[in-house]
Write a protein that holds these residues in place. Structure first.
Motif, short mmCIF file in Angstrom:
data_model
loop_
_atom_site.label_atom_id
_atom_site.label_comp_id
_atom_site.label_asym_id
_atom_site.label_seq_id
_atom_site.Cartn_x
_atom_site.Cartn_y
_atom_site.Cartn_z
N LEU A 21 -50.50 -12.00 -50.97
CA LEU A 21 -51.82 -12.03 -51.61
C LEU A 21 -52.42 -10.63 -51.64
CD1 LEU A 21 -53.26 -15.17 -49.81
CD2 LEU A 21 -52.26 -15.06 -52.09
N HIS A 22 -53.22 -10.36 -52.67
CA HIS A 22 -53.95 -9.10 -52.73
C HIS A 22 -55.15 -9.19 -51.80
CE1 HIS A 22 -51.72 -7.26 -55.99
NE2 HIS A 22 -51.64 -8.47 -56.50
N VAL A 23 -55.33 -8.14 -51.01
CA VAL A 23 -56.36 -8.13 -49.97
C VAL A 23 -57.24 -6.90 -50.15
CG1 VAL A 23 -56.73 -8.00 -47.48
CG2 VAL A 23 -54.85 -9.36 -48.38
N ARG A 24 -58.55 -7.11 -49.95
CA ARG A 24 -59.50 -6.00 -49.89
C ARG A 24 -59.84 -5.74 -48.43
NH1 ARG A 24 -63.67 -7.46 -54.76
NH2 ARG A 24 -62.28 -6.77 -56.42
N VAL A 25 -60.00 -4.46 -48.10
CA VAL A 25 -60.31 -4.06 -46.73
C VAL A 25 -61.64 -3.32 -46.73
CG1 VAL A 25 -59.52 -2.78 -44.70
CG2 VAL A 25 -57.85 -3.81 -46.25
N PHE A 26 -62.53 -3.74 -45.83
CA PHE A 26 -63.83 -3.10 -45.67
C PHE A 26 -63.93 -2.53 -44.27
CE2 PHE A 26 -64.50 -5.97 -49.13
CZ PHE A 26 -65.42 -5.34 -49.95
N GLN A 27 -64.51 -1.34 -44.18
CA GLN A 27 -64.76 -0.71 -42.88
C GLN A 27 -66.13 -0.06 -42.94
OE1 GLN A 27 -61.91 2.31 -41.78
NE2 GLN A 27 -62.45 2.14 -39.62
#
Length: 70
Positions: A21-27
C-alpha cells in the motif's frame, strides 16, 4: 478525495507491507514522505521505499503513518 487510514499497530503495518500500500509519513505535523511502501518494520522503526534505491528509516515514536486510499 483520498482517505487516510492510520497505521498504528503491527498488524496495520504488516497489511500495508504485504499489500504494498502507498503510505504517507508525517513527522512534527509535516508530511515527510507522500508515497512510499513499507519494506520492513520493528518495534522502533519502519523502513520505507519510495524508489528502487531509496530506503528511508522512520521512528515509530516520532512519526505517524497513514495508508492512502483514493
Amino acid at each position: 478525495m483520498p482517505i487516510n487510514r492510520p497505521l498504528v499497530t503491527n498488524n496495520d503495518l504488516q497489511e500495508a507491507m504485504v499489500r504494498k500500500l502507498h503510505v504517507r509519513v508525517f513527522q512534527d505535523d509535516h508530511m515527510v514522505n507522500s508515497s512510499a511502501t513499507v519494506v520492513r518494520f520493528t518495534d522502533a522503526d519502519v523502513v520505507m521505499q519510495s524508489r528502487v534505491s531509496d530506503l528511508t528509516y522512520y521512528s515509530r515514536r516520532s512519526c505517524q503513518f497513514f495508508e492512502v486510499r483514493s
